[in-house]
Design a protein around this motif. Structure first.
Motif, short mmCIF file in Angstrom:
data_model
loop_
_atom_site.label_atom_id
_atom_site.label_comp_id
_atom_site.label_asym_id
_atom_site.label_seq_id
_atom_site.Cartn_x
_atom_site.Cartn_y
_atom_site.Cartn_z
N ARG A 144 -5.60 8.45 -2.19
CA ARG A 144 -5.05 9.05 -0.96
C ARG A 144 -5.82 10.31 -0.59
N SER A 145 -6.26 11.05 -1.59
CA SER A 145 -7.07 12.24 -1.34
C SER A 145 -8.40 11.86 -0.69
N VAL A 146 -9.02 10.79 -1.22
CA VAL A 146 -10.28 10.30 -0.63
C VAL A 146 -10.05 9.84 0.79
N ALA A 147 -8.96 9.11 1.02
CA ALA A 147 -8.65 8.60 2.35
C ALA A 147 -8.43 9.74 3.33
N GLY B 18 -7.05 2.86 -6.01
CA GLY B 18 -5.80 3.22 -5.34
C GLY B 18 -5.11 2.01 -4.73
N ALA B 19 -5.90 1.14 -4.13
CA ALA B 19 -5.33 -0.08 -3.54
C ALA B 19 -4.71 -0.97 -4.62
N LEU B 20 -5.42 -1.11 -5.73
CA LEU B 20 -4.90 -1.92 -6.83
C LEU B 20 -3.65 -1.28 -7.43
N ALA B 21 -3.67 0.04 -7.59
CA ALA B 21 -2.51 0.74 -8.13
C ALA B 21 -1.31 0.58 -7.21
N ALA B 22 -1.54 0.72 -5.91
CA ALA B 22 -0.44 0.57 -4.96
C ALA B 22 0.13 -0.84 -4.99
N LEU B 23 -0.75 -1.83 -5.16
CA LEU B 23 -0.27 -3.21 -5.29
C LEU B 23 0.62 -3.35 -6.52
N LYS B 24 0.18 -2.80 -7.65
CA LYS B 24 0.98 -2.89 -8.87
C LYS B 24 2.31 -2.15 -8.74
N LEU B 25 2.31 -1.08 -7.94
CA LEU B 25 3.53 -0.30 -7.72
C LEU B 25 4.39 -0.87 -6.60
N ARG B 26 3.92 -1.95 -5.98
CA ARG B 26 4.60 -2.61 -4.87
C ARG B 26 4.69 -1.72 -3.63
N GLU B 27 3.75 -0.79 -3.51
CA GLU B 27 3.63 0.01 -2.28
C GLU B 27 2.60 -0.68 -1.41
N SER C 169 0.50 0.92 1.60
CA SER C 169 -0.57 1.78 1.10
C SER C 169 -1.71 0.95 0.52
N ALA C 170 -1.36 -0.10 -0.21
CA ALA C 170 -2.38 -0.97 -0.80
C ALA C 170 -3.26 -1.58 0.29
N SER C 171 -2.63 -2.07 1.34
CA SER C 171 -3.38 -2.70 2.43
C SER C 171 -4.28 -1.69 3.14
N GLY C 172 -3.76 -0.50 3.39
CA GLY C 172 -4.55 0.52 4.08
C GLY C 172 -5.76 0.97 3.28
N LEU C 173 -5.57 1.17 1.98
CA LEU C 173 -6.69 1.61 1.14
C LEU C 173 -7.73 0.51 0.97
N ALA C 174 -7.28 -0.73 0.86
CA ALA C 174 -8.23 -1.84 0.77
C ALA C 174 -9.04 -1.96 2.05
N SER C 175 -8.40 -1.74 3.18
CA SER C 175 -9.12 -1.79 4.46
C SER C 175 -10.18 -0.70 4.55
N LEU C 176 -9.85 0.49 4.05
CA LEU C 176 -10.83 1.57 4.04
C LEU C 176 -12.02 1.23 3.15
N ALA C 177 -11.74 0.68 1.99
CA ALA C 177 -12.82 0.30 1.07
C ALA C 177 -13.70 -0.78 1.70
N PHE C 178 -13.06 -1.76 2.31
CA PHE C 178 -13.81 -2.85 2.94
C PHE C 178 -14.68 -2.32 4.08
#
Length: 204
Positions: free
Chosen positions: A39-42, A63-72, A75-84
């Protein structure tokens, strides 16, 4: 070309090392720490348009993977989109054209879409990695096995396109014929057979 290849390899290594670390230690504290870093990077991306570093790419993925594991999942989708977006950005000379890194991020984005019950989106993400019509799977396709297993998972769920499950069965049959020791692929094929039979019973 050599510089681009080295950048690709570095990006893939950063992603896979992050994934391995989180799978080895999936504690809530570790996941939340990883998500906070991402989230800091984002947040910094809003202020800084400079090319993303390999380290930052790994942090976004983590962060995206962590958010997925935490069921957030949002956030997971948003961070994955940034990485992509970072690996697709042509001006990002620090990362180059990262086919393997891009494939890894697509696989994670697909996992997130499946968790969100967005089967159509998951299947659409995988189109470039799972052949739609072919008697055999190209072994050279980046993350071909991961894509196939995810395709099979998405195709079994309600809301998946009608053609997806028969395609999964066909491709899994080909895969296990070539890789008979792949237990996960055999399990996926058995589940696909079960889902296919259940649908046949519903229609007949």
């Amino acid at each position: 070309a050599a510089v681009a290849a080295a950048a690709d390899a570095a990006a893939e290594h950063a992603i896979m090392a992050t994934r391995a670390r989180l799978l080895a230690d999936p504690s809530v504290d570790t996941l939340r720490s990883e998500l906070a870093q991402a989230r800091s990077v984002a947040a910094s991306r809003v202020k800084d348009a400079a090319p993303l570093s390999v380290k930052a790419l790994g942090q976004l993925y983590g962060g995206a993977l962590a958010a997925l594991k935490l069921r957030e999942l949002a956030s997971a989708s948003g961070l994955a989109s940034l990485a992509f977006g970072a690996v697709k950005f042509e001006g990002n000379t620090a990362l180059g054209h990262t086919n393997q890194a891009q494939a890894a991020i697509v696989m994670l984005a697909t996992e997130i879409a499946i968790a969100q019950d967005q089967q159509a989106q998951a299947l659409n993400l995988l189109k470039a990695y799972v052949p739609t019509q072919s008697p055999s799977l190209p072994a050279s396709t980046p993350f071909a096995r991961s894509a196939l297993l995810l395709w099979a998972q998405a195709s079994r769920a309600p809301g998946a396109a009608a053609h997806a499950l028969p395609q999964a069965v066909e491709q899994l049959q080909t895969w296990v014929a070539l890789q008979p020791q792949d237990a996960l692929a055999w399990d996926a094929l058995a589940s696909a057979y079960t889902a296919q039979n259940q649908r046949l019973r519903v229609h007949y």
